[in-house]
Design a protein around this motif. Structure first.
Motif, PDB file in Angstrom:
ATOM      1  N   GLY A   4      -8.072 -69.231  29.297  1.00  0.00           N
ATOM      2  CA  GLY A   4      -7.696 -69.472  27.910  1.00  0.00           C
ATOM      3  C   GLY A   4      -6.196 -69.359  27.701  1.00  0.00           C
ATOM      4  O   GLY A   4      -5.591 -70.177  26.995  1.00  0.00           O
ATOM      5  N   THR A   5      -5.590 -68.361  28.323  1.00  0.00           N
ATOM      6  CA  THR A   5      -4.140 -68.197  28.222  1.00  0.00           C
ATOM      7  C   THR A   5      -3.432 -69.379  28.869  1.00  0.00           C
ATOM      8  O   THR A   5      -2.468 -69.921  28.323  1.00  0.00           O
ATOM      9  CB  THR A   5      -3.701 -66.879  28.889  1.00  0.00           C
ATOM     10  OG1 THR A   5      -4.353 -65.782  28.234  1.00  0.00           O
ATOM     11  CG2 THR A   5      -2.196 -66.689  28.795  1.00  0.00           C
ATOM     12  N   LEU A   8      -3.641 -72.400  26.601  1.00  0.00           N
ATOM     13  CA  LEU A   8      -2.727 -72.236  25.472  1.00  0.00           C
ATOM     14  C   LEU A   8      -1.298 -72.573  25.889  1.00  0.00           C
ATOM     15  O   LEU A   8      -0.598 -73.320  25.206  1.00  0.00           O
ATOM     16  CB  LEU A   8      -2.802 -70.797  24.951  1.00  0.00           C
ATOM     17  CG  LEU A   8      -1.747 -70.394  23.929  1.00  0.00           C
ATOM     18  CD1 LEU A   8      -1.999 -71.086  22.606  1.00  0.00           C
ATOM     19  CD2 LEU A   8      -1.737 -68.885  23.753  1.00  0.00           C
ATOM     20  N   ALA A  11      -0.513 -76.310  26.799  1.00  0.00           N
ATOM     21  CA  ALA A  11      -0.445 -77.229  25.655  1.00  0.00           C
ATOM     22  C   ALA A  11       0.982 -77.402  25.140  1.00  0.00           C
ATOM     23  O   ALA A  11       1.268 -78.363  24.432  1.00  0.00           O
ATOM     24  CB  ALA A  11      -1.354 -76.727  24.527  1.00  0.00           C
ATOM     25  N   ASP A  12       1.882 -76.491  25.509  1.00  0.00           N
ATOM     26  CA  ASP A  12       3.269 -76.596  25.069  1.00  0.00           C
ATOM     27  C   ASP A  12       4.047 -77.473  26.050  1.00  0.00           C
ATOM     28  O   ASP A  12       3.968 -77.263  27.259  1.00  0.00           O
ATOM     29  CB  ASP A  12       3.912 -75.203  25.004  1.00  0.00           C
ATOM     30  CG  ASP A  12       5.276 -75.256  24.358  1.00  0.00           C
ATOM     31  OD1 ASP A  12       6.243 -75.608  25.067  1.00  0.00           O
ATOM     32  OD2 ASP A  12       5.381 -74.949  23.159  1.00  0.00           O
ATOM     33  N   PRO A  96      -1.068 -66.470  19.098  1.00  0.00           N
ATOM     34  CA  PRO A  96      -0.863 -67.411  20.210  1.00  0.00           C
ATOM     35  C   PRO A  96       0.519 -68.052  20.236  1.00  0.00           C
ATOM     36  O   PRO A  96       1.132 -68.184  21.294  1.00  0.00           O
ATOM     37  CB  PRO A  96      -1.960 -68.454  19.991  1.00  0.00           C
ATOM     38  CG  PRO A  96      -3.030 -67.733  19.241  1.00  0.00           C
ATOM     39  CD  PRO A  96      -2.311 -66.753  18.373  1.00  0.00           C
ATOM     40  N   ARG A  97       1.035 -68.461  19.094  1.00  0.00           N
ATOM     41  CA  ARG A  97       2.349 -69.111  19.070  1.00  0.00           C
ATOM     42  C   ARG A  97       3.444 -68.178  19.560  1.00  0.00           C
ATOM     43  O   ARG A  97       4.397 -68.595  20.222  1.00  0.00           O
ATOM     44  CB  ARG A  97       2.660 -69.605  17.645  1.00  0.00           C
ATOM     45  CG  ARG A  97       3.949 -70.383  17.527  1.00  0.00           C
ATOM     46  CD  ARG A  97       3.851 -71.733  18.223  1.00  0.00           C
ATOM     47  NE  ARG A  97       4.879 -71.851  19.242  1.00  0.00           N
ATOM     48  CZ  ARG A  97       4.970 -72.827  20.125  1.00  0.00           C
ATOM     49  NH1 ARG A  97       4.080 -73.785  20.150  1.00  0.00           N
ATOM     50  NH2 ARG A  97       5.930 -72.863  21.004  1.00  0.00           N
ATOM     51  N   VAL A 100       3.441 -68.145  23.346  1.00  0.00           N
ATOM     52  CA  VAL A 100       4.090 -69.353  23.863  1.00  0.00           C
ATOM     53  C   VAL A 100       5.611 -69.221  23.731  1.00  0.00           C
ATOM     54  O   VAL A 100       6.349 -69.492  24.689  1.00  0.00           O
ATOM     55  CB  VAL A 100       3.574 -70.606  23.117  1.00  0.00           C
ATOM     56  CG1 VAL A 100       4.387 -71.841  23.505  1.00  0.00           C
ATOM     57  CG2 VAL A 100       2.092 -70.832  23.422  1.00  0.00           C
TER      58      VAL A 100
END
Length: 194
Positions: A4-5, A8, A11-12, A96-97, A100
């Protein structure tokens, strides 16, 4: 959690996940092969815990930024991580943001400590005149670190080059015996004003 990490982060557009490891020993071996800019480690891992893996990475790959990503908000874990060379200490319950952003910043040499933990560092770092060995310019750079500015922003503010800022940061870390910017910024936030 690991997958999951990774999803996340992947995706960036600034981040490329180059590997996932199930334990500390595998993380060290994988990092040696892939040479990432940033490694996220948990404190609790099989075969080799996060502290030992961090120490091994700092020894073998000093250019890699190691961030501890953990559920532990214990002060002794924070200090242990910083002592073995972790450049940052983040809690898994962070938004989450923010995770990132922290990884991107670490990749630029600008790691951070979870705000909930930073106050604990401030309380521990006490000295009669810890700033006495710094030049005026180093004090200015340290104050701007405490304000959360990045090297580029410090360079713009002080009208100096970014490599010069990096040199000043290195001198501050050496003189105050900090392992990373996060420690220095937390200390400065407590002991000086910009």
């Amino acid at each position: 959690m690991r997958e999951g990490t990774a999803a996340l982060l992947q995706a960036d557009p600034e981040i490329e996940v180059v590997g996932l490891a199930a334990d500390g020993a595998e993380a060290v071996a994988l990092a040696e092969r892939r040479r990432p800019d940033v490694v996220l480690l948990d404190l609790e891992m099989p075969r080799m815990n996060g502290l030992d893996a961090c120490a091994a990475l700092r020894d073998r790959l000093p250019e890699v930024e190691v961030i501890m990503l953990t559920v532990s908000a214990r002060e002794d874990d924070l200090w242990a991580a910083l002592r073995v060379g972790a450049a940052g200490y983040l809690l898994k319950d962070m938004p989450p943001r923010e995770l990132v952003d922290a990884v991107c910043e670490a990749g630029r040499g600008e790691p951070r400590i979870a705000p909930a933990m930073a106050g604990r560092i401030l309380d521990e770092m006490k000295d009669d005149d810890p700033l006495g060995s710094l030049t005026d310019r180093e004090r200015e750079v340290l104050a701007l670190l405490a304000d959360g500015l990045r090297n580029r922003e410090i360079a713009e503010r002080l009208v100096i080059s970014e490599p010069t800022v990096k040199t000043h940061v290195r001198h501050v870390l050496e003189k105050l015996r900090f392992r990373n910017r996060a420690e220095a910024a937390a200390f400065a936030a407590r002991h000086m004003t910009s």
